[in-house]
Design an enzyme around this catalytic site. Structure first.
Site, PDB file in Angstrom:
ATOM      1  N   HIS A 137       7.601  -7.402  -2.032  1.00 59.53           N
ATOM      2  CA  HIS A 137       7.254  -6.813  -0.733  1.00 59.53           C
ATOM      3  C   HIS A 137       8.160  -7.401   0.358  1.00 59.53           C
ATOM      4  CE1 HIS A 137       3.755  -4.747  -2.129  1.00 59.53           C
ATOM      5  NE2 HIS A 137       2.937  -5.769  -2.163  1.00 59.53           N
ATOM      6  N   LYS A 162       0.802  -1.235   0.000  1.00 57.12           N
ATOM      7  CA  LYS A 162       0.000   0.000   0.000  1.00 57.12           C
ATOM      8  C   LYS A 162       0.836   1.287   0.000  1.00 57.12           C
ATOM      9  CE  LYS A 162      -3.393  -1.108  -0.493  1.00 57.12           C
ATOM     10  NZ  LYS A 162      -3.756  -1.809  -1.776  1.00 57.12           N
ATOM     11  N   SER A 209      -4.820   2.608   4.280  1.00 54.46           N
ATOM     12  CA  SER A 209      -5.004   1.973   2.973  1.00 54.46           C
ATOM     13  C   SER A 209      -5.002   0.447   3.123  1.00 54.46           C
ATOM     14  CB  SER A 209      -3.876   2.433   2.044  1.00 54.46           C
ATOM     15  OG  SER A 209      -3.994   1.850   0.784  1.00 54.46           O
TER      16      SER A 209
HETATM   17  P1  A3P Z   1      -5.262   4.497  -1.045  1.00 55.76           P
HETATM   18  O1  A3P Z   1      -5.853   3.213  -0.528  1.00 55.76           O
HETATM   19  O2  A3P Z   1      -4.813   5.418   0.057  1.00 55.76           O
HETATM   20  O3  A3P Z   1      -6.147   5.188  -2.039  1.00 55.76           O
HETATM   21  P2  A3P Z   1      -0.172  -0.418  -3.596  1.00 55.76           P
HETATM   22  O4  A3P Z   1      -0.163  -0.368  -5.083  1.00 55.76           O
HETATM   23  O5  A3P Z   1       1.199  -0.411  -2.982  1.00 55.76           O
HETATM   24  O6  A3P Z   1      -1.051  -1.509  -3.085  1.00 55.76           O
HETATM   25  O7  A3P Z   1      -0.792   0.966  -3.097  1.00 55.76           O
HETATM   26  C1  A3P Z   1      -2.150   1.282  -3.297  1.00 55.76           C
HETATM   27  C2  A3P Z   1      -2.359   2.716  -2.896  1.00 55.76           C
HETATM   28  O8  A3P Z   1      -1.752   3.589  -3.891  1.00 55.76           O
HETATM   29  C3  A3P Z   1      -3.830   3.097  -2.851  1.00 55.76           C
HETATM   30  O9  A3P Z   1      -3.926   4.119  -1.846  1.00 55.76           O
HETATM   31  C4  A3P Z   1      -4.041   3.665  -4.253  1.00 55.76           C
HETATM   32  O10 A3P Z   1      -5.180   4.477  -4.381  1.00 55.76           O
HETATM   33  C5  A3P Z   1      -2.740   4.467  -4.413  1.00 55.76           C
HETATM   34  N1  A3P Z   1      -2.422   4.819  -5.808  1.00 55.76           N
HETATM   35  C6  A3P Z   1      -2.264   3.974  -6.842  1.00 55.76           C
HETATM   36  N2  A3P Z   1      -2.025   4.664  -7.974  1.00 55.76           N
HETATM   37  C7  A3P Z   1      -2.014   5.987  -7.625  1.00 55.76           C
HETATM   38  C8  A3P Z   1      -1.842   7.212  -8.353  1.00 55.76           C
HETATM   39  N3  A3P Z   1      -1.646   7.231  -9.664  1.00 55.76           N
HETATM   40  N4  A3P Z   1      -1.902   8.382  -7.665  1.00 55.76           N
HETATM   41  C9  A3P Z   1      -2.121   8.391  -6.339  1.00 55.76           C
HETATM   42  N5  A3P Z   1      -2.301   7.266  -5.594  1.00 55.76           N
HETATM   43  C10 A3P Z   1      -2.253   6.074  -6.236  1.00 55.76           C
END
Ligand code: A3P
Length: 311
Positions: free
Chosen positions: A100, A45, A130
């Site tokens: 990870h 996340k 998140s």
């Molecule tokens: P939130 O749950 O706070 O919205 P991962 O890919 O490591 O699992 O992380 C997911 C998080 O990154 C989510 O956060 C997602 O919305 C955010 N995210 C993914 N792409 C993004 C982007 N282009 N801009 C901003 N946040 C992004």
């Protein structure tokens, strides 16, 4: 491979059995990196999918064909997940790999390697929120209970994938021993174009202005939210319950304020202070005023971290 209720414990860290086996985890720790590999490293996340999209677009010089035709897990597979060997066997050209895993589990495999390592960190209050929401929709993760219960587990490092503190400290302590690039979610949010430019320099894959503009457009939150190759809507309902939330949830800095109680925040700060007392890392915890859209191209001040550039 369903195994939705299975937990694999490997070196005292728990992993979802839906995606990991003892064999796949051992494959990761014994992996033979090539110098041409690029490894994305994140705690869950923290912006993993965002970085996968960014690298896809940098390597394709802003051409979005691949980003719109192949799911992120096939473009940049997680090293420790069971399907990785098959994806890598089928891949052509320089490999983008994601992990990870904490540093100590990959240390032997990375010893002496010139593979490029890109570490993405995110302020851990937003990570916790998140991750909590992700637990609610991902049926391969345990039921998180209340946010307070989940936060206690997050702070003690007993959640799946282990401790955020160990992860960020372990990897960043190796900056000088690896071909290492450190960036934060918040830097990408505040300065997407500049972040892509810095990444392209590190990757020795320079982009002209139009290519950069295209890469930037395809990496915005709104663009990625619509892209089924990265928004996880391809995953069937029984594995990710899309009625319980969206993977591309909010994409904000400072959303933790809407969830943390004052007491949870005080407790978090105490643990953070104790855990990070020897660390030079600085995090952005709040959304900079008037900046409510990651797409805005205005110039912004990005909180500077100590240079964590490697070999
Ligand atoms: P939130 O749950 O706070 O919205 P991962 O890919 O490591 O699992 O992380 C997911 C998080 O990154 C989510 O956060 C997602 O919305 C955010 N995210 C993914 N792409 C993004 C982007 N282009 N801009 C901003 N946040 C992004």
């Amino acid at each position: 491979m369903a195994r939705l209720d299975v937990t694999e414990t490997f070196h005292h860290i728990s992993f979802p059995g839906h995606l990991h086996t003892q064999e796949s985890l051992s494959y990761a720790t014994g992996f033979q990196f090539q110098d041409s590999d690029t490894l994305i490293v994140t705690y869950p996340k923290s912006g993993t999918t965002w970085m996968q999209e960014a690298l896809t677009l940098v390597f394709s010089k802003g051409d979005s064909t691949l980003a719109h035709s192949m799911p992120n897990w096939a473009r940049a597979p997680w090293l420790e997940q069971y399907y990785c060997p098959e994806v890598l066997r089928a891949s052509r050209g320089p490999r983008i790999i994601t992990t990870h895993l904490p540093y100590h589990l990959l240390a032997p495999a990375l010893q002496g390697s010139k593979a490029k390592v890109i570490y993405v960190a995110r302020n851990p209050k937003d990570v916790a929120v998140s991750y909590y929401h992700f637990h609610k929709m991902a049926n391969f993760l345990p039921e998180p209970g209340s946010f307070g219960e989940f936060l206690s587990e997050f702070l003690s490092g007993t959640v799946h994938y282990g401790s955020w503190f160990d992860h960020v400290k372990g990897w960043t302590s190796q900056a000088r021993n690896l071909n290492f690039f450190y960036i934060t979610y918040e830097e990408m949010w505040q300065e997407l174009r500049g972040s892509l430019e810095r990444l392209s320099t590190f990757l020795q894959c320079p982009l002209v202005a139009a290519e950069l503009t295209s890469a930037q457009q395809h990496c915005t939150f709104s663009s990625m939210k619509e892209n089924s190759m990265v928004n996880y809507t391809l995953i069937p309902e029984e594995i990710m319950d899309h009625t319980k939330g969206q993977f591309m949830r909010k994409g904000k800095i400072g959303d933790w304020r809407n969830t943390f109680t004052e007491e949870q925040n005080r407790n978090f700060d105490e643990v953070f202070k104790a855990e990070m007392q020897d660390s030079q890392l600085r995090f952005v915890w709040e959304s900079p005023e008037k900046l409510d859209s990651p797409e805005s191209l205005k110039t912004r001040t990005v909180t500077q971290n100590p240079t964590l550039q490697g070999a």
